[in-house]
Design a protein around this motif. Structure first.
Motif, PDB file in Angstrom:
ATOM      1  N   SER A  34      29.113  26.417 -13.130  1.00 18.62           N
ATOM      2  CA  SER A  34      29.455  25.474 -12.068  1.00 18.62           C
ATOM      3  C   SER A  34      30.346  24.339 -12.540  1.00 18.62           C
ATOM      4  O   SER A  34      30.566  23.383 -11.782  1.00 18.62           O
ATOM      5  CB  SER A  34      28.160  24.885 -11.474  1.00 18.62           C
ATOM      6  OG  SER A  34      27.255  25.890 -11.098  1.00 18.62           O
ATOM      7  N   LEU A  35      30.841  24.405 -13.774  1.00 14.05           N
ATOM      8  CA  LEU A  35      31.616  23.292 -14.329  1.00 14.05           C
ATOM      9  C   LEU A  35      32.834  22.903 -13.477  1.00 14.05           C
ATOM     10  O   LEU A  35      33.071  21.703 -13.269  1.00 14.05           O
ATOM     11  CB  LEU A  35      32.047  23.632 -15.756  1.00 14.05           C
ATOM     12  CG  LEU A  35      32.568  22.457 -16.596  1.00 14.05           C
ATOM     13  CD1 LEU A  35      31.512  21.360 -16.708  1.00 14.05           C
ATOM     14  CD2 LEU A  35      32.983  22.932 -17.986  1.00 14.05           C
ATOM     15  N   PRO A  36      33.609  23.852 -12.950  1.00 17.37           N
ATOM     16  CA  PRO A  36      34.727  23.438 -12.078  1.00 17.37           C
ATOM     17  C   PRO A  36      34.263  22.649 -10.865  1.00 17.37           C
ATOM     18  O   PRO A  36      34.883  21.637 -10.496  1.00 17.37           O
ATOM     19  CB  PRO A  36      35.378  24.760 -11.677  1.00 17.37           C
ATOM     20  CG  PRO A  36      35.017  25.708 -12.775  1.00 17.37           C
ATOM     21  CD  PRO A  36      33.636  25.303 -13.195  1.00 17.37           C
ATOM     22  N   GLY A  37      33.173  23.084 -10.223  1.00 15.08           N
ATOM     23  CA  GLY A  37      32.644  22.358  -9.080  1.00 15.08           C
ATOM     24  C   GLY A  37      32.120  20.986  -9.459  1.00 15.08           C
ATOM     25  O   GLY A  37      32.317  20.006  -8.731  1.00 15.08           O
ATOM     26  N   LEU A  38      31.461  20.901 -10.617  1.00 14.40           N
ATOM     27  CA  LEU A  38      30.956  19.613 -11.085  1.00 14.40           C
ATOM     28  C   LEU A  38      32.092  18.646 -11.374  1.00 14.40           C
ATOM     29  O   LEU A  38      32.023  17.466 -11.024  1.00 14.40           O
ATOM     30  CB  LEU A  38      30.099  19.816 -12.339  1.00 14.40           C
ATOM     31  CG  LEU A  38      28.744  20.498 -12.141  1.00 14.40           C
ATOM     32  CD1 LEU A  38      28.140  20.882 -13.483  1.00 14.40           C
ATOM     33  CD2 LEU A  38      27.789  19.582 -11.384  1.00 14.40           C
ATOM     34  N   LEU A  39      33.150  19.131 -12.019  1.00 15.74           N
ATOM     35  CA  LEU A  39      34.270  18.265 -12.357  1.00 15.74           C
ATOM     36  C   LEU A  39      35.020  17.798 -11.113  1.00 15.74           C
ATOM     37  O   LEU A  39      35.420  16.633 -11.015  1.00 15.74           O
ATOM     38  CB  LEU A  39      35.227  18.990 -13.305  1.00 15.74           C
ATOM     39  CG  LEU A  39      34.716  19.201 -14.729  1.00 15.74           C
ATOM     40  CD1 LEU A  39      35.704  20.029 -15.540  1.00 15.74           C
ATOM     41  CD2 LEU A  39      34.478  17.863 -15.421  1.00 15.74           C
ATOM     42  N   PRO A  59      24.320  33.887  -7.524  1.00 17.39           N
ATOM     43  CA  PRO A  59      23.217  34.861  -7.483  1.00 17.39           C
ATOM     44  C   PRO A  59      22.004  34.378  -8.283  1.00 17.39           C
ATOM     45  O   PRO A  59      22.146  33.860  -9.394  1.00 17.39           O
ATOM     46  CB  PRO A  59      23.831  36.118  -8.107  1.00 17.39           C
ATOM     47  CG  PRO A  59      24.997  35.635  -8.903  1.00 17.39           C
ATOM     48  CD  PRO A  59      25.514  34.422  -8.202  1.00 17.39           C
ATOM     49  N   LYS A  60      20.829  34.593  -7.731  1.00 20.13           N
ATOM     50  CA  LYS A  60      19.602  34.163  -8.397  1.00 20.13           C
ATOM     51  C   LYS A  60      19.336  34.953  -9.683  1.00 20.13           C
ATOM     52  O   LYS A  60      18.581  34.498 -10.547  1.00 20.13           O
ATOM     53  CB  LYS A  60      18.413  34.321  -7.460  1.00 20.13           C
ATOM     54  CG  LYS A  60      18.466  33.422  -6.234  1.00 20.13           C
ATOM     55  CD  LYS A  60      17.227  33.616  -5.365  1.00 20.13           C
ATOM     56  CE  LYS A  60      17.272  32.698  -4.148  1.00 20.13           C
ATOM     57  NZ  LYS A  60      16.074  32.874  -3.287  1.00 20.13           N
ATOM     58  N   GLU A  61      19.921  36.130  -9.780  1.00 18.73           N
ATOM     59  CA  GLU A  61      19.672  36.965 -10.959  1.00 18.73           C
ATOM     60  C   GLU A  61      20.128  36.291 -12.251  1.00 18.73           C
ATOM     61  O   GLU A  61      19.629  36.641 -13.335  1.00 18.73           O
ATOM     62  CB  GLU A  61      20.391  38.319 -10.806  1.00 18.73           C
ATOM     63  CG  GLU A  61      19.795  39.231  -9.742  1.00 18.73           C
ATOM     64  CD  GLU A  61      20.179  38.821  -8.331  1.00 18.73           C
ATOM     65  OE1 GLU A  61      19.585  39.342  -7.375  1.00 18.73           O
ATOM     66  OE2 GLU A  61      21.087  37.961  -8.204  1.00 18.73           O
ATOM     67  N   LEU A  62      21.058  35.349 -12.149  1.00 17.96           N
ATOM     68  CA  LEU A  62      21.532  34.659 -13.353  1.00 17.96           C
ATOM     69  C   LEU A  62      20.396  33.910 -14.030  1.00 17.96           C
ATOM     70  O   LEU A  62      20.172  34.041 -15.239  1.00 17.96           O
ATOM     71  CB  LEU A  62      22.657  33.693 -12.985  1.00 17.96           C
ATOM     72  CG  LEU A  62      23.969  34.323 -12.502  1.00 17.96           C
ATOM     73  CD1 LEU A  62      24.919  33.244 -11.984  1.00 17.96           C
ATOM     74  CD2 LEU A  62      24.630  35.115 -13.616  1.00 17.96           C
ATOM     75  N   GLU A  63      19.653  33.112 -13.235  1.00 25.36           N
ATOM     76  CA  GLU A  63      18.525  32.374 -13.819  1.00 25.36           C
ATOM     77  C   GLU A  63      17.368  33.297 -14.164  1.00 25.36           C
ATOM     78  O   GLU A  63      16.698  33.117 -15.189  1.00 25.36           O
ATOM     79  CB  GLU A  63      18.017  31.296 -12.857  1.00 25.36           C
ATOM     80  CG  GLU A  63      19.047  30.271 -12.444  1.00 25.36           C
ATOM     81  CD  GLU A  63      19.505  30.496 -11.031  1.00 25.36           C
ATOM     82  OE1 GLU A  63      19.167  29.677 -10.171  1.00 25.36           O
ATOM     83  OE2 GLU A  63      20.202  31.487 -10.783  1.00 25.36           O
ATOM     84  N   GLU A  64      17.123  34.307 -13.332  1.00 28.62           N
ATOM     85  CA  GLU A  64      15.986  35.192 -13.566  1.00 28.62           C
ATOM     86  C   GLU A  64      16.143  35.955 -14.874  1.00 28.62           C
ATOM     87  O   GLU A  64      15.178  36.099 -15.635  1.00 28.62           O
ATOM     88  CB  GLU A  64      15.853  36.164 -12.389  1.00 28.62           C
ATOM     89  CG  GLU A  64      15.420  35.482 -11.093  1.00 28.62           C
ATOM     90  CD  GLU A  64      15.440  36.427  -9.911  1.00 28.62           C
ATOM     91  OE1 GLU A  64      15.901  37.583 -10.092  1.00 28.62           O
ATOM     92  OE2 GLU A  64      15.008  36.031  -8.812  1.00 28.62           O
ATOM     93  N   ALA A  78      17.859  34.932 -17.465  1.00 24.49           N
ATOM     94  CA  ALA A  78      17.721  33.958 -18.550  1.00 24.49           C
ATOM     95  C   ALA A  78      16.254  33.627 -18.786  1.00 24.49           C
ATOM     96  O   ALA A  78      15.813  33.494 -19.942  1.00 24.49           O
ATOM     97  CB  ALA A  78      18.500  32.687 -18.217  1.00 24.49           C
ATOM     98  N   MET A  79      15.472  33.489 -17.701  1.00 27.05           N
ATOM     99  CA  MET A  79      14.054  33.168 -17.864  1.00 27.05           C
ATOM    100  C   MET A  79      13.271  34.353 -18.423  1.00 27.05           C
ATOM    101  O   MET A  79      12.270  34.180 -19.121  1.00 27.05           O
ATOM    102  CB  MET A  79      13.477  32.710 -16.528  1.00 27.05           C
ATOM    103  CG  MET A  79      13.949  31.318 -16.126  1.00 27.05           C
ATOM    104  SD  MET A  79      13.125  30.640 -14.662  1.00 27.05           S
ATOM    105  CE  MET A  79      13.930  31.592 -13.369  1.00 27.05           C
ATOM    106  N   LYS A  87      21.926  25.899 -19.479  1.00 29.48           N
ATOM    107  CA  LYS A  87      22.641  26.867 -20.300  1.00 29.48           C
ATOM    108  C   LYS A  87      23.426  27.893 -19.490  1.00 29.48           C
ATOM    109  O   LYS A  87      24.417  28.446 -19.980  1.00 29.48           O
ATOM    110  CB  LYS A  87      21.656  27.600 -21.217  1.00 29.48           C
ATOM    111  CG  LYS A  87      21.000  26.709 -22.263  1.00 29.48           C
ATOM    112  CD  LYS A  87      20.027  27.498 -23.127  1.00 29.48           C
ATOM    113  CE  LYS A  87      19.357  26.609 -24.171  1.00 29.48           C
ATOM    114  NZ  LYS A  87      18.389  27.367 -25.006  1.00 29.48           N
ATOM    115  N   ILE A  88      22.991  28.172 -18.272  1.00 32.21           N
ATOM    116  CA  ILE A  88      23.631  29.215 -17.466  1.00 32.21           C
ATOM    117  C   ILE A  88      24.361  28.627 -16.260  1.00 32.21           C
ATOM    118  O   ILE A  88      25.560  28.847 -16.073  1.00 32.21           O
ATOM    119  CB  ILE A  88      22.592  30.252 -16.991  1.00 32.21           C
ATOM    120  CG1 ILE A  88      21.820  30.839 -18.186  1.00 32.21           C
ATOM    121  CG2 ILE A  88      23.285  31.356 -16.199  1.00 32.21           C
ATOM    122  CD1 ILE A  88      22.674  31.594 -19.177  1.00 32.21           C
TER     123      ILE A  88
END
Length: 278
Positions: free
Chosen positions: A192-197, A166-171, A173-174, A186-187
């Protein structure tokens, strides 16, 4: 009746999965088995499953070759290219998923089309560039060469992952004072760490087994294990040493299997998140 049909279908699926798994694992099992055979036992007809095992193929070849050094080179190049590709590819995927960039769709298509270019078409120009810069047989040049096919892979995988967030996560935080980069690191990155790993794991495996760039862009210092295997298989003067070939193949597979077992928790979680969010 319906429950009985469901139980039969479930058993058939499990049986089919076991058969497919056995078909995929049979060549690996036979490679490991052959690596412990004497040369005389390798060519017996019919092939033997029960024999007197030996470590001669491992000990002789490890003593007479640079396989340990090439294994270290493979690890350096695989993890180096994987980390660089994750860092750059994730940011590129986030930019295509979130930012309104003119021509972003065309840019994404062009990057995706680069995956369709035959590697041999890139290997020769890379060799000419590397020779002019004095980077042939250098780890850093092979790492950057691997990044050319890993970054598009990372970008498209992570782009789909970021679109599902959801875009609200970054919004939010900003609104609290974070910049776009701050909100990303930071968010978005922790979420997304599981996907990155899981993507990093696949990148390491792809780089670990790559042969064409390694054989064109290296000579001795940065040579990797796939090059050693190709040299053994291509030794037509003395005939292919199948014992050494299977021993080196087994030593190449073992680190990847150990690495996958160590990170299987994050791999399964990343695949599950990708399936539910995609």
């Amino acid at each position: 009746m319906l429950m009985h049909r469901f139980a039969v279908t479930h058993k058939l699926r499990i049986g089919g999965g076991i058969v497919v798994a056995l078909l995929f694992l049979l060549p690996v099992f036979w490679m490991v088995l052959t690596s412990f055979k004497f040369q005389r036992d390798i060519f017996t007809t019919p092939p033997t499953v029960f024999f007197t095992p030996t470590l001669e193929n491992y000990s002789n070849y490890l003593q007479r070759s640079s396989i340990p050094y090439q294994m270290l080179n493979t690890a350096i190049v695989a993890f180096g290219s994987g980390l660089i590709s994750i860092f750059t590819g994730a940011m590129a995927g986030y930019a295509l998923a979130r930012l309104r960039i003119r021509g972003a769709g065309l840019l994404g298509v062009l990057i995706l089309m680069s995956r369709g270019v035959p590697p041999i078409a890139l290997a020769v120009p890379m060799f000419l560039v590397g020779r002019s810069l004095g980077l042939i047989d250098k780890h850093i040049f092979l790492i950057l060469a691997y990044c050319t096919f890993l970054i598009p892979y990372v970008m498209w995988l992570m782009r789909s992952f970021f679109i599902a967030l959801p875009k609200e996560l970054e919004e939010s935080a900003m609104i609290d004072g974070c910049s776009r980069f701050g909100a990303f690191f930071k968010i978005i990155v922790p979420i997304s760490l599981p996907g990155l790993l899981s993507t990093l794991i696949f990148c390491v495996i792809l780089a670990w087994e790559e042969l064409l760039f390694a054989i064109v862009l290296t000579n001795r210092v940065a040579s990797t294990v796939p090059v050693a295997i190709a040299n053994i298989a291509g030794d037509t003067v003395n005939g292919a040493n199948w014992g050494a070939l299977t021993a080196v193949g087994t030593m190449t597979v073992i680190p990847v299997v150990i690495f996958a077992l160590l990170v299987q928790k994050w791999l399964i979680q990343g695949l599950a998140d990708g399936a539910t969010k995609g």
